[in-house]
Design a protein around this motif. Structure first.
Motif, PDB file in Angstrom:
ATOM      1  N   GLN A 171       0.832  -1.204   0.000  1.00 16.84           N
ATOM      2  CA  GLN A 171       0.000   0.000   0.000  1.00 16.84           C
ATOM      3  C   GLN A 171       0.869   1.257   0.000  1.00 16.84           C
ATOM      4  O   GLN A 171       0.571   2.229  -0.701  1.00 16.84           O
ATOM      5  N   ILE A 172       1.939   1.232   0.788  1.00 15.77           N
ATOM      6  CA  ILE A 172       2.862   2.379   0.808  1.00 15.77           C
ATOM      7  C   ILE A 172       3.510   2.548  -0.564  1.00 15.77           C
ATOM      8  O   ILE A 172       3.614   3.661  -1.091  1.00 15.77           O
ATOM      9  N   ASP A 173       3.945   1.439  -1.154  1.00 12.69           N
ATOM     10  CA  ASP A 173       4.601   1.506  -2.453  1.00 12.69           C
ATOM     11  C   ASP A 173       3.641   1.993  -3.534  1.00 12.69           C
ATOM     12  O   ASP A 173       4.036   2.718  -4.453  1.00 12.69           O
ATOM     13  N   TYR A 174       2.388   1.608  -3.424  1.00 11.47           N
ATOM     14  CA  TYR A 174       1.388   2.014  -4.411  1.00 11.47           C
ATOM     15  C   TYR A 174       1.193   3.534  -4.398  1.00 11.47           C
ATOM     16  O   TYR A 174       1.204   4.179  -5.461  1.00 11.47           O
ATOM     17  N   ILE A 175       1.026   4.105  -3.208  1.00 14.01           N
ATOM     18  CA  ILE A 175       0.839   5.563  -3.169  1.00 14.01           C
ATOM     19  C   ILE A 175       2.137   6.297  -3.478  1.00 14.01           C
ATOM     20  O   ILE A 175       2.111   7.445  -3.944  1.00 14.01           O
ATOM     21  N   ASN A 176       3.278   5.636  -3.263  1.00 15.66           N
ATOM     22  CA  ASN A 176       4.559   6.231  -3.637  1.00 15.66           C
ATOM     23  C   ASN A 176       4.635   6.428  -5.150  1.00 15.66           C
ATOM     24  O   ASN A 176       5.217   7.399  -5.642  1.00 15.66           O
TER      25      ASN A 176
END
Length: 264
Positions: A171-176
């Motif tokens: 999820q963090i990587d996706y919004i990154n």
């Protein structure tokens, strides 16, 4: 651990960085090979050279032999055999060289000198789909920059718990990767901070095993206060392109907090 104590001058590593570094790893599977016996800084283990069972495994072996700490080889032949064995779980064999290149490229400027760290990361991501693999490697790169013992807390966890935390990292990587932020500096600061928020439940798994049962309630209460303080901090920051972007970011913050409440 309050987010507003983070050093905002550090930039988080992104996929573009990994991909740029991949290009710097030479592919020795084609063309004329240099003899092992004439290569400077190379230790040759007579009767013990690693051998692949196919062209792809031999390509991986060449990549690992080419990896250097200065002029010396990073991996001995027995280490190469262990790493290639770990890659046998990769679902698409043609991806094995790419996975090695991604891990070799984890930290720009400072090679991974701890071979055990490298071997552990290979074992951790080898059977992961690409989105999970990239998410873990992004966090591992951040750990190399910020942690005294990079990835130790993650690696010691049971596989089920690792998978749950990997979902949060995805999820963090996706919004990154999304265009949620005003500019790249704002993105770097926000993602760096979010990794620190993620470390609250990550470290809690290990901490609770070491804390007397009588004090666990107080520990959890204190860390929940930290997570709530982090959320308040993000609410007051001007990182985001618009309100919709901010909402997407805050959903991930809330998911981290919910994971802590339900799983710790």
């Amino acid at each position: 651990m309050y987010v507003n104590q983070v050093n905002f001058n550090k930039n988080s590593v992104n996929h573009n960085k990994l991909q740029r570094k991949q290009q710097q790893v030479q592919n020795y599977s084609s063309g004329v090979q240099t003899s092992l016996y004439n290569t400077k800084g190379m230790n040759v283990y007579f009767g013990g050279l690693a051998k692949g069972v196919d062209v792809i495994e031999n390509q991986c072996i060449d990549i690992l032999r080419a990896a250097r700490d200065g002029v010396r080889r990073k991996f001995a032949e027995n280490d190469i055999e262990d790493i290639v064995k770990s890659l046998k779980v990769v679902k698409k064999p043609e991806e094995k060289p790419e996975i090695l290149q991604e891990i070799i490229a984890l930290d720009e400027g400072t090679p991974i000198s701890n071979k055990d760290f490298f071997k552990n990361i290979v074992g951790l991501v080898a059977d992961k789909p690409e989105n999970e693999r990239f998410a873990i490697l992004e966090f591992a790169a951040n750990e190399l920059e910020n942690a005294a013992k990079p990835m130790d807390a993650f690696l010691m966890l049971p596989r089920k718990t690792q998978d749950e935390l990997t979902n949060l990292l995805c999820q963090i990587d996706y919004i990154n990767d999304m265009k949620l932020f005003k500019n790249d500096d704002a993105r770097s600061i926000a993602i760096e901070s979010l990794y620190n928020t993620f470390r609250v439940p990550l470290y809690a798994h290990d901490d609770l095993d070491k804390i007397d049962r009588a004090f666990r309630g107080a520990y959890k209460k204190r860390n929940l206060e930290i997570l709530n303080a982090d959320r308040d901090f993000y609410e007051n920051q001007d990182y985001f392109k618009d309100e919709s972007s901010k909402e997407k970011f805050m959903i991930v913050v809330d998911n981290i907090t919910d994971y802590f409440k339900n799983s710790i």
